[in-house]
Design a protein around this motif. Structure first.
Motif, PDB file in Angstrom:
ATOM      1  N   THR A  17       0.834  -1.206   0.000  1.00  0.00           N
ATOM      2  CA  THR A  17       0.000   0.000   0.000  1.00  0.00           C
ATOM      3  C   THR A  17       0.862   1.246   0.000  1.00  0.00           C
ATOM      4  O   THR A  17       0.656   2.170  -0.801  1.00  0.00           O
ATOM      5  CB  THR A  17      -0.934  -0.003   1.222  1.00  0.00           C
ATOM      6  OG1 THR A  17      -1.785  -1.152   1.165  1.00  0.00           O
ATOM      7  CG2 THR A  17      -1.799   1.257   1.237  1.00  0.00           C
ATOM      8  N   VAL A  21       0.480   3.264  -3.554  1.00  0.00           N
ATOM      9  CA  VAL A  21      -0.661   4.174  -3.510  1.00  0.00           C
ATOM     10  C   VAL A  21      -0.341   5.484  -4.219  1.00  0.00           C
ATOM     11  O   VAL A  21      -1.232   6.160  -4.749  1.00  0.00           O
ATOM     12  CB  VAL A  21      -1.102   4.441  -2.044  1.00  0.00           C
ATOM     13  CG1 VAL A  21      -0.077   5.295  -1.302  1.00  0.00           C
ATOM     14  CG2 VAL A  21      -2.479   5.075  -2.002  1.00  0.00           C
ATOM     15  N   GLY A 142      -5.658  -1.491  -0.036  1.00  0.00           N
ATOM     16  CA  GLY A 142      -4.870  -0.314   0.290  1.00  0.00           C
ATOM     17  C   GLY A 142      -4.826   0.750  -0.784  1.00  0.00           C
ATOM     18  O   GLY A 142      -5.090   1.926  -0.514  1.00  0.00           O
ATOM     19  N   LEU A 145      -8.408   2.325  -1.585  1.00  0.00           N
ATOM     20  CA  LEU A 145      -8.850   3.089  -0.423  1.00  0.00           C
ATOM     21  C   LEU A 145      -7.974   4.317  -0.223  1.00  0.00           C
ATOM     22  O   LEU A 145      -8.467   5.413   0.077  1.00  0.00           O
ATOM     23  CB  LEU A 145      -8.810   2.202   0.828  1.00  0.00           C
ATOM     24  CG  LEU A 145      -9.225   2.870   2.145  1.00  0.00           C
ATOM     25  CD1 LEU A 145     -10.659   3.400   2.055  1.00  0.00           C
ATOM     26  CD2 LEU A 145      -9.085   1.896   3.310  1.00  0.00           C
ATOM     27  N   GLY A 146      -6.661   4.143  -0.417  1.00  0.00           N
ATOM     28  CA  GLY A 146      -5.755   5.282  -0.308  1.00  0.00           C
ATOM     29  C   GLY A 146      -6.035   6.340  -1.362  1.00  0.00           C
ATOM     30  O   GLY A 146      -5.985   7.541  -1.073  1.00  0.00           O
ATOM     31  N   LEU A 149      -9.203   8.202  -0.248  1.00  0.00           N
ATOM     32  CA  LEU A 149      -8.883   9.124   0.850  1.00  0.00           C
ATOM     33  C   LEU A 149      -8.072  10.310   0.352  1.00  0.00           C
ATOM     34  O   LEU A 149      -8.281  11.449   0.784  1.00  0.00           O
ATOM     35  CB  LEU A 149      -8.095   8.386   1.934  1.00  0.00           C
ATOM     36  CG  LEU A 149      -8.872   7.431   2.832  1.00  0.00           C
ATOM     37  CD1 LEU A 149      -7.903   6.651   3.728  1.00  0.00           C
ATOM     38  CD2 LEU A 149      -9.878   8.196   3.686  1.00  0.00           C
ATOM     39  N   GLY A 150      -7.124  10.040  -0.561  1.00  0.00           N
ATOM     40  CA  GLY A 150      -6.270  11.107  -1.063  1.00  0.00           C
ATOM     41  C   GLY A 150      -7.028  12.153  -1.843  1.00  0.00           C
ATOM     42  O   GLY A 150      -6.770  13.358  -1.700  1.00  0.00           O
ATOM     43  N   TRP A 155      -3.666  14.026  -0.321  1.00  0.00           N
ATOM     44  CA  TRP A 155      -2.835  12.845  -0.531  1.00  0.00           C
ATOM     45  C   TRP A 155      -2.015  12.460   0.700  1.00  0.00           C
ATOM     46  O   TRP A 155      -1.630  11.304   0.871  1.00  0.00           O
ATOM     47  CB  TRP A 155      -1.904  13.059  -1.725  1.00  0.00           C
ATOM     48  CG  TRP A 155      -0.913  14.174  -1.533  1.00  0.00           C
ATOM     49  CD1 TRP A 155      -1.074  15.479  -1.879  1.00  0.00           C
ATOM     50  CD2 TRP A 155       0.386  14.068  -0.943  1.00  0.00           C
ATOM     51  NE1 TRP A 155       0.035  16.209  -1.541  1.00  0.00           N
ATOM     52  CE2 TRP A 155       0.949  15.370  -0.967  1.00  0.00           C
ATOM     53  CE3 TRP A 155       1.133  13.023  -0.405  1.00  0.00           C
ATOM     54  CZ2 TRP A 155       2.229  15.635  -0.473  1.00  0.00           C
ATOM     55  CZ3 TRP A 155       2.399  13.292   0.097  1.00  0.00           C
ATOM     56  CH2 TRP A 155       2.938  14.572   0.062  1.00  0.00           C
ATOM     57  N   PRO A 158      -3.668   9.355   3.362  1.00  0.00           N
ATOM     58  CA  PRO A 158      -3.380   7.920   3.266  1.00  0.00           C
ATOM     59  C   PRO A 158      -1.917   7.589   3.520  1.00  0.00           C
ATOM     60  O   PRO A 158      -1.608   6.529   4.084  1.00  0.00           O
ATOM     61  CB  PRO A 158      -3.792   7.559   1.832  1.00  0.00           C
ATOM     62  CG  PRO A 158      -3.782   8.847   1.089  1.00  0.00           C
ATOM     63  CD  PRO A 158      -4.195   9.894   2.079  1.00  0.00           C
ATOM     64  N   ALA A 161      -1.478   7.558   7.181  1.00  0.00           N
ATOM     65  CA  ALA A 161      -2.138   6.372   7.737  1.00  0.00           C
ATOM     66  C   ALA A 161      -1.255   5.131   7.576  1.00  0.00           C
ATOM     67  O   ALA A 161      -1.165   4.298   8.484  1.00  0.00           O
ATOM     68  CB  ALA A 161      -3.487   6.151   7.055  1.00  0.00           C
ATOM     69  N   SER A 237     -11.355   4.443  -8.001  1.00  0.00           N
ATOM     70  CA  SER A 237     -11.013   3.607  -6.847  1.00  0.00           C
ATOM     71  C   SER A 237     -11.534   2.183  -7.029  1.00  0.00           C
ATOM     72  O   SER A 237     -10.840   1.209  -6.722  1.00  0.00           O
ATOM     73  CB  SER A 237     -11.591   4.219  -5.566  1.00  0.00           C
ATOM     74  OG  SER A 237     -11.026   5.478  -5.307  1.00  0.00           O
TER      75      SER A 237
END
Length: 383
Positions: A17, A21, A142, A145-146, A149-150, A155, A158, A161, A237
């Motif tokens: 991830t 990502v 990963g 989802l990243g 979120l980004g 950016w 993630p 995280a 995504s």
């Protein structure tokens, strides 16, 4: 299979991830750091070169350490690198963090060496596929989802995280991994003899070539998908997640195929499918179903090569398996770096929608390397 391999696979999910990502977040990173997308994409190059050059050095320097300490150290350094990336306000700091992450990526060949040491040869392909399943799952969980979120929260969210989860995973390893595990560490002794062997060189060249082919495109996967079929961030995504599902299937199928048909047959089919799918990618422009189908087949073939290739190398010299797997990881990331370095300028010449064609010659060259290095494969027979 030993339950420890499941824990190592979950840690590789974190590694994968954090490593990849960035590919789906090139556009917001470029905007935030005020650099062109091709320059932001060099974050992949920095990570890849660091993993190829510095991770093997770290692996050898920690070769005499207990395997638990080496695993924990690698994941802790990876977490620190992600934290630096999350705090970066310039491309220089971002690249520095990615270099540190690359050093921490020594975790993956250490984990692969454990997989080889903990099972009998007849189950080696499945053990390696289980450990590398985490990398594949990063594309399912990963990376998409990243990316979501980004695009939603910036950016750095993630990336930060991943830093926190990697640190927590390092602490978990310290608690759960046995203090003493009977597995060899990497060492420089005998390296010259390995590199003098024709079959070793052909096998390593294969890894370099097919990863170059893949990462010409995957280093810029966000812009490539958008150029082929403009889509919302949510659909992007989902598309990345589906590609990850194909990778999971490919990883499991690759381990099974290695143990039943042998490495050479498995790799021959997978390389042919990879080259064919890359040639078809630009022709799917404007058709989401066609594009998705081609990328799914690509994912199965590309991820499926990991276990047969690793098993093929480990079979050459069991005592030197950690070093062989480390060298293979170096070639993997040299290929990643070379692909990213080629893909950036090439995208300016041919466009992101036709970028896959640039990778096709490397996939074909990999197939030729497999044929020319056939003596290696004949040593790796089906279980």
């Amino acid at each position: 299979m030993p339950r420890l391999l499941i824990l190592l696979s979950l840690c590789n999910l974190v590694i994968g991830t954090g490593a990849f990502v960035i590919g789906g977040l090139i556009a917001p990173i470029a905007t935030d750091l005020r650099v062109p997308p091709a320059a932001a994409g060099q974050a992949m190059t920095a990570y890849a070169l660091s993993t190829a050059v510095l991770a093997p050095l770290a692996l050898v320097l920690t070769g005499q350490w207990p395997r638990r300490r080496a695993l924990v150290a690698g994941l802790a350094v990876f977490a620190l690198g992600n934290l630096l990336c999350a705090l970066a306000d310039s491309l220089v700091l971002l690249l520095a963090g990615r270099v540190l992450m690359g050093v921490g990526a020594m975790f993956t060949p250490v984990a692969a060496g454990l997989a080889v040491a903990l099972v009998e040869p007849a189950r080696r392909g499945r053990a390696l596929s289980l450990v590398f399943l985490g990398i594949s799952l990063s594309y399912v969980v990963g990376v998409p989802l990243g990316a979501w979120l980004g695009f939603r929260h910036g950016w750095a969210v993630p990336v930060g995280a991943v830093a926190a989860i990697a640190a927590a995973s390092a602490a978990l390893l310290a608690l759960l991994v046995p203090r003493h595990i009977d597995a060899p560490g990497a060492r420089f002794q005998g390296l010259g003899g390995l590199l003098a062997r024709r079959e070793v060189l052909w096998a390593l060249l294969l890894t370099l070539l097919y990863f170059t082919a893949i990462f010409v495109v995957f280093s810029y996967i966000g812009p490539v998908l958008q150029a082929l079929q403009p889509m919302s961030t949510e659909r992007l995504s989902v598309t990345l997640a589906l590609f990850g599902v194909a990778g999971v299937v490919g990883t499991l199928v690759g381990g099974w195929a290695n143990d039943h048909f042998g490495a050479r047959r498995s790799l021959t089919v997978q390389l042919a499918v990879l080259a064919a799918m890359m040639a078809l990618v630009p022709l799917t422009r404007g058709s989401y179903p066609a594009m998705l189908a081609v990328f799914l087949a690509w994912g199965v073939a590309g991820f499926g090569m990991m276990a047969p290739q690793q098993s093929r190398l480990a079979a050459l010299d069991a005592a030197q398996a950690p070093m062989l797997l480390s060298l293979n990881t170096s070639m993997l990331y040299f290929g990643t770096a070379l692909g990213a370095a080629i893909g950036g300028p090439a995208s300016l010449l041919v466009g992101f929608d036709r970028l896959a064609w640039v990778g096709v010659p490397f996939a074909v060259a990999g197939w030729l390397a497999l044929r020319l290095g056939g003596s290696t494969a004949r040593r790796t027979q089906p279980a």
